[in-house]
Design a protein around this motif. Structure first.
Motif, PDB file in Angstrom:
ATOM      1  N   LEU A  55       0.844  -1.188   0.000  1.00  0.00           N
ATOM      2  CA  LEU A  55       0.000   0.000   0.000  1.00  0.00           C
ATOM      3  C   LEU A  55       0.884   1.245   0.000  1.00  0.00           C
ATOM      4  N   ARG A  83     -10.143  -5.260  -2.713  1.00  0.00           N
ATOM      5  CA  ARG A  83      -9.652  -3.889  -2.524  1.00  0.00           C
ATOM      6  C   ARG A  83      -9.400  -3.635  -1.038  1.00  0.00           C
ATOM      7  N   ASP A 100      -7.349   2.721  -1.808  1.00  0.00           N
ATOM      8  CA  ASP A 100      -6.795   3.058  -3.119  1.00  0.00           C
ATOM      9  C   ASP A 100      -7.449   4.270  -3.764  1.00  0.00           C
ATOM     10  N   SER A 101      -8.641   4.657  -3.300  1.00  0.00           N
ATOM     11  CA  SER A 101      -9.324   5.803  -3.902  1.00  0.00           C
ATOM     12  C   SER A 101      -9.778   6.834  -2.881  1.00  0.00           C
TER      13      SER A 101
END
Length: 499
Positions: A55, A83, A100-101
């Protein structure tokens, strides 16, 4: 003679009402040695969950997702299907985000539901039931608030069934045909987990307590009658068993041998659902500073964000930690550490040192400070490192307690002991009242006594002998009750026929 007749009538009436229940309890108790009530094991889910990959988001970026007004107590990262997400806990904490977003996770819908199902079972779904009330495998009344609940039947050899909330997709139960079969023979009759009763918590508790309590009276009266009959000497001065008929003779003998165990079994079962009576509680004369419950206690401080020096991303790149499924920010009295879950184990990693990855252990100095905080300056105590089990800290037949542990012996009226395991961070507090509570249930009901748990073979022998003896005692009671009812029915029919 009249008094004996009265007590004999009491024993017969109570036996008619409870003998089948006692037979059910004893037979199911044998099954309960090996099989409990099925549950949705989180270990099973974690084993099927994807591991966290590398990450890139920094810790500061994660912290900025939480408003300054939030009292954060914990945070964790894990995989949501394919995810990574971050979860927060604490008053006013925001919902989970995709790492991730940096977006909130999507609302619970059909697609999410399908992915959750596949995480638990790969087999095709045979049928979906929409439950509007609890059933046998989720019999707890509090779950009525979760309705409707989806029940999935899978087309596999094990005939798995999964219960999922319709609101957020939380899995409530996961069973297969084997676990359901053994539950019907063990946990359900033993704990009286029948849906119509178990969903009403108060009614269930009171029903089991009263049945067990009245059962104690039934057994106590029976033993008294048996002893009075047995010790009544014949004309020749010998003790004897006056009954000639087979079933009553066996009931008499088994009652003499196993009646006391039947009382302790019923009494300890009753005690599992209630606190020890006040007259058994030991109360100190002075005021005692006690922060938490007498047996187990835990620290629940605010998360000391500023003290986390080790970047969590180093854990993901460390070759010595394989297949990390989740990382949780935790603390012990303001000492920061990461709780890392893998397929095989749970690791506690020191988060205060940015230069290395090292296990987080409790030291003697940390424990002394914690005891001082709990008991105050006036308490007198001593600490030692226990490498063997003692009379308060010991395991069950199949589950041994972790060692070594730090033991703190307090010089007080309750003979208080504290136990700290430096690696697992397990903490336990035991005093005279918790010892009494443990003996009245665990000791009498499950033979959780150190002498026996240290000798598993002997524990098995004693438990089987007592359970089989109780089963036979109850069976003879059932047979005698049925025979008595048949005689009464035949007598009534013959009387009507003669009229």
């Amino acid at each position: 003679m009249r008094i004996r007749t009265i007590f004999s009538g009491i024993h017969r009436i109570l036996g008619l009402l409870l003998c089948a229940l006692f037979l059910m309890w004893f037979v199911s108790g044998i099954v309960m040695i090996y099989h409990g009530f099925p549950r949705a094991s989180q270990e099973y889910k974690i084993a099927r969950q994807q591991p966290l990959g590398q990450l890139s988001i920094s810790m500061d970026s994660l912290y900025h997702l939480v408003p300054d007004s939030v009292k954060l107590q914990s945070m964790s990262i894990e995989m949501r299907f394919d995810r990574p997400i971050v979860r927060f806990s604490g008053k006013g904490a925001p919902g989970p985000f995709y790492i991730d977003s940096i977006e909130p996770i999507e609302a619970f819908d059909e697609n999410v539901r399908t992915q959750i199902i596949q995480l638990w079972c790969d087999a095709p779904v045979l049928r979906i039931d929409t439950l509007q009330q609890v059933d046998q495998w989720i019999p707890f009344g509090r779950l009525n608030e979760e309705m409707p609940v989806y029940k999935y039947h899978f087309a596999d050899e094990a005939k798995h069934q999964l219960y999922m909330t319709s609101r957020d997709g939380r899995v409530l139960q996961f069973t297969d045909k084997e676990s359901r079969f053994w539950a019907w023979l063990g946990a359900i009759p033993h704990w009286v987990y029948f849906t119509s009763l178990r969903q009403h918590q108060t009614l269930w508790i009171e029903s089991v307590k009263w049945a067990a309590g009245i059962g104690c009276i039934m057994c106590l009266v029976g033993i008294g009658l048996a002893l009075a009959v047995y010790f009544k000497k014949t004309a020749s001065g010998q003790f004897h068993i006056p009954y000639k008929k087979r079933w009553i003779r066996w009931h008499f003998i088994s009652g003499l041998v196993f009646g006391l165990f039947a009382i302790t079994f019923a009494f300890s079962g009753m005690m599992s659902l209630m606190d020890i009576p006040d007259w058994l509680k030991k109360k100190p004369k002075g005021k005692v500073k006690q922060r938490t419950s007498p047996r187990f206690f835990r620290n629940a401080p605010m998360l000391p964000i500023d003290t986390y020096q080790l970047d969590y991303r180093k854990l993901l790149s460390d070759a010595t930690i394989d297949s990390i499924k989740s990382i949780t920010w935790s603390s012990w009295n303001e000492y920061p550490y990461y709780k890392v879950r893998t397929n095989q184990e749970t690791l506690n990693i020191d988060a205060s040192d940015s230069t290395r990855i090292a296990p987080f252990h409790l030291t003697e100095e940390m424990i002394c400070a914690d005891i001082q905080r709990q008991l105050g300056d006036s308490a007198v105590w001593k600490i030692d490192l226990l490498t063997q089990e003692d009379e308060d800290y010991f395991g069950r037949k199949k589950e041994r307690v972790p060692l070594p542990v730090y033991r703190v012996i307090v010089e007080d009226e309750l003979h208080t002991r504290f136990y700290y395991h430096p690696e697992t961070l397990m903490q336990r507090r035991i005093d005279d009242n918790s010892r009494t509570r443990s003996f009245l249930y665990g000791g009498l009901h499950s033979l959780h006594i150190k002498f026996l748990t240290d000798r598993p073979v002997l524990w098995n022998i004693v438990m089987y002998v007592l359970l089989l003896g109780g089963t036979f005692l109850s069976l003879t009671g059932v047979v005698l009750s049925v025979k008595w009812i048949i005689r009464k029915i035949n007598k009534t029919l013959n009387k009507k026929k003669n009229e």
